[in-house]
Each structure stands twice: as C-alpha cells, then as structure tokens.
Motif scaffolding. Structure first.
Motif, PDB file in Angstrom:
ATOM      1  N   ALA A  67       0.832  -1.208   0.000  1.00  0.00           N
ATOM      2  CA  ALA A  67       0.000   0.000   0.000  1.00  0.00           C
ATOM      3  C   ALA A  67       0.869   1.261   0.000  1.00  0.00           C
ATOM      4  N   LEU A  68       2.011   1.204   0.667  1.00  0.00           N
ATOM      5  CA  LEU A  68       2.937   2.338   0.692  1.00  0.00           C
ATOM      6  C   LEU A  68       3.841   2.377  -0.538  1.00  0.00           C
ATOM      7  N   LYS A  69       3.768   1.328  -1.376  1.00  0.00           N
ATOM      8  CA  LYS A  69       4.620   1.191  -2.566  1.00  0.00           C
ATOM      9  C   LYS A  69       6.106   1.226  -2.202  1.00  0.00           C
ATOM     10  N   LEU A  70       6.456   0.492  -1.154  1.00  0.00           N
ATOM     11  CA  LEU A  70       7.845   0.444  -0.684  1.00  0.00           C
ATOM     12  C   LEU A  70       8.658  -0.574  -1.483  1.00  0.00           C
ATOM     13  N   SER A  71       9.894  -0.232  -1.735  1.00  0.00           N
ATOM     14  CA  SER A  71      10.878  -1.172  -2.269  1.00  0.00           C
ATOM     15  C   SER A  71      12.262  -0.621  -1.948  1.00  0.00           C
ATOM     16  N   ALA A  72      13.233  -1.515  -1.927  1.00  0.00           N
ATOM     17  CA  ALA A  72      14.601  -1.122  -1.621  1.00  0.00           C
ATOM     18  C   ALA A  72      15.549  -2.068  -2.345  1.00  0.00           C
ATOM     19  N   VAL A  73      16.789  -1.665  -2.463  1.00  0.00           N
ATOM     20  CA  VAL A  73      17.809  -2.478  -3.115  1.00  0.00           C
ATOM     21  C   VAL A  73      18.870  -2.829  -2.086  1.00  0.00           C
ATOM     22  N   LEU A  74      19.171  -4.130  -1.977  1.00  0.00           N
ATOM     23  CA  LEU A  74      20.257  -4.582  -1.107  1.00  0.00           C
ATOM     24  C   LEU A  74      21.501  -4.756  -1.957  1.00  0.00           C
ATOM     25  N   LEU A  84      19.496   0.560  -0.019  1.00  0.00           N
ATOM     26  CA  LEU A  84      19.159   1.865  -0.578  1.00  0.00           C
ATOM     27  C   LEU A  84      17.670   1.897  -0.898  1.00  0.00           C
ATOM     28  N   PRO A  85      16.954   2.967  -0.520  1.00  0.00           N
ATOM     29  CA  PRO A  85      15.531   3.044  -0.837  1.00  0.00           C
ATOM     30  C   PRO A  85      15.322   3.158  -2.343  1.00  0.00           C
ATOM     31  N   ALA A  86      14.309   2.470  -2.855  1.00  0.00           N
ATOM     32  CA  ALA A  86      14.031   2.512  -4.288  1.00  0.00           C
ATOM     33  C   ALA A  86      12.701   3.193  -4.602  1.00  0.00           C
ATOM     34  N   SER A  87      11.701   3.054  -3.711  1.00  0.00           N
ATOM     35  CA  SER A  87      10.414   3.707  -3.971  1.00  0.00           C
ATOM     36  C   SER A  87       9.644   3.871  -2.672  1.00  0.00           C
ATOM     37  N   GLY A  88       8.634   4.720  -2.729  1.00  0.00           N
ATOM     38  CA  GLY A  88       7.778   4.939  -1.574  1.00  0.00           C
ATOM     39  C   GLY A  88       8.354   5.927  -0.583  1.00  0.00           C
ATOM     40  N   PRO A  89       7.761   5.990   0.613  1.00  0.00           N
ATOM     41  CA  PRO A  89       8.182   6.951   1.635  1.00  0.00           C
ATOM     42  C   PRO A  89       9.614   6.745   2.125  1.00  0.00           C
ATOM     43  N   LEU A  90      10.191   5.605   1.844  1.00  0.00           N
ATOM     44  CA  LEU A  90      11.594   5.407   2.249  1.00  0.00           C
ATOM     45  C   LEU A  90      12.510   6.412   1.568  1.00  0.00           C
ATOM     46  N   LEU A  91      12.096   6.915   0.394  1.00  0.00           N
ATOM     47  CA  LEU A  91      12.928   7.859  -0.344  1.00  0.00           C
ATOM     48  C   LEU A  91      13.017   9.223   0.317  1.00  0.00           C
ATOM     49  N   ASP A  92      11.881   9.716   0.869  1.00  0.00           N
ATOM     50  CA  ASP A  92      11.899  11.107   1.316  1.00  0.00           C
ATOM     51  C   ASP A  92      11.313  11.341   2.704  1.00  0.00           C
ATOM     52  N   ASP A  93      10.790  10.357   3.378  1.00  0.00           N
ATOM     53  CA  ASP A  93      10.215  10.544   4.708  1.00  0.00           C
ATOM     54  C   ASP A  93      11.325  10.430   5.749  1.00  0.00           C
ATOM     55  N   ALA A  94      11.693  11.543   6.350  1.00  0.00           N
ATOM     56  CA  ALA A  94      12.806  11.567   7.315  1.00  0.00           C
ATOM     57  C   ALA A  94      12.517  10.712   8.546  1.00  0.00           C
ATOM     58  N   SER A  95      11.251  10.614   8.949  1.00  0.00           N
ATOM     59  CA  SER A  95      10.937   9.806  10.132  1.00  0.00           C
ATOM     60  C   SER A  95      11.211   8.325   9.873  1.00  0.00           C
ATOM     61  N   LEU A  96      11.046   7.874   8.633  1.00  0.00           N
ATOM     62  CA  LEU A  96      11.385   6.484   8.297  1.00  0.00           C
ATOM     63  C   LEU A  96      12.876   6.309   8.039  1.00  0.00           C
ATOM     64  N   ARG A  97      13.480   7.308   7.419  1.00  0.00           N
ATOM     65  CA  ARG A  97      14.896   7.209   7.035  1.00  0.00           C
ATOM     66  C   ARG A  97      15.846   7.238   8.227  1.00  0.00           C
TER      67      ARG A  97
END
Length: 182
Positions: A67-74, A84-97
């Motif tokens: 639902a958050l469209k999260l993905s990352a690259v190991l 490394l964040p690839a998509s979703g809030p991991l890219l720009d949400d400081a509280s998650l990062r």
C-alpha cells in the motif's frame, strides 16, 4: 572339519543371507544419525496458522508495504551490506529514514546459519558491517522495528544485489517480472 568351515564362507548364498540384513541395519543407523544431526525442521520462520492441512502465512506487513509502494535495493559489498531506498516513503520521509531496520538473512536449509542484522541509517540509506557468504542462496526480509511493514527477496548464490519488495501488490509483480529471463 576345517575344510568345511572355509568353504562355508566362500558360499555366496551365505553372504546374501547375512550381508544384506547387516547392510540394512547399518544403513538404518546411518539414516538415524543424519536425522538427529539435522535438528528440527528448518522451516521458514514466519508466523503461520494451520487450518486442517493448510498453512497460511500472515501477509499483513507485506500488504502495508504494498500500500505504501515500498521497495529497496540490497547491495552486498566487501565487508558490509547496504540497503538503498528505491520507492515509496523510504525515499523522502525523514521519520522512516532515520530509524534503524532489521535484515533477516535466512539460509535455505540450515536454521543455525540464519542471521538477524541491525542496519543503521546513513545519508543515502542503511548499512551494516557484515561479510556475507555468497556461495549459496539467501532468503531476505527487511523490516522496521515493530514489523509495521516487510520487504522480501531471494539473493541467488554469487549475486551481489537484489530488489527487496513486498510479497503482494504491484511492486511484487514488477520484482517477479524483473527476475524472469527475456
């Protein structure tokens, strides 16, 4: 009398009568030793529900990640792993990062070789110092503290990077399609 004893051991029928049951007994003990040495069943450590003869896994964290469209690259480097964040809030949400993540490395056959690593935030993603054995496949799970969402992947032997995605949803379909040869 001595001549009769030596011919008895040269009789092939005697070897069949004694040798085959003896070989079965030795093979049975060898199988028992292998089963005891293997430990318990090295199943995937997911929480599952059993209804009749069907096992169902909890996909709530995967659905939240989809639902958050999260993905990352190991990325597997010499002496460390980097996510490394690839998509979703991991890219720009400081509280998650700025929060640490957990990376579960699951050996395909030996539960004793499984590892849980804590990834610390960096300026571009997350990192942990760990030398990963790439001689065999690994099942991977990336989770925040508290299991709010979950990304999964399989790292094939010898490969140095992989896309982590939820098991369900559009990102999972894209990740599955990117693994198939064209």
């Amino acid at each position: 009398m001595i001549a009769a004893d030596t011919t008895l051991f040269r009789n092939p029928m005697l070897w069949l009568i004694v040798g085959l049951p003896a070989a079965v007994i030795v093979a049975g003990f060898a199988t028992l030793a292998i089963a005891i040495d293997a430990g318990g069943s090295d199943a995937i450590p997911d929480d599952v529900r059993r209804t009749a003869q069907i096992q169902t896994s909890e996909l709530g964290p995967d659905e939240r990640a989809a639902a958050l469209k999260l993905s990352a690259v190991l990325s597997v480097r010499d002496g460390h792993l980097e996510v490394l964040p690839a998509s979703g809030p991991l890219l720009d949400d400081a509280s998650l990062r700025n929060r640490p993540l957990r990376l579960l490395l699951q050996h395909p056959t030996l539960a004793a070789a499984d590892r849980e690593l804590k990834l610390t935030p960096t300026t571009i993603g997350w990192r942990v110092d760990h030398r990963l054995d790439t001689d065999h496949d690994w099942r991977l799970q990336l989770l925040p503290e508290g299991t709010a969402w979950r990304l999964r992947a399989r790292l094939p032997a010898g490969q140095r990077g992989v896309l982590l995605a939820p098991s369900v949803g559009e990102v999972a379909a894209f990740a599955a399609e990117s693994k198939t040869p064209h």
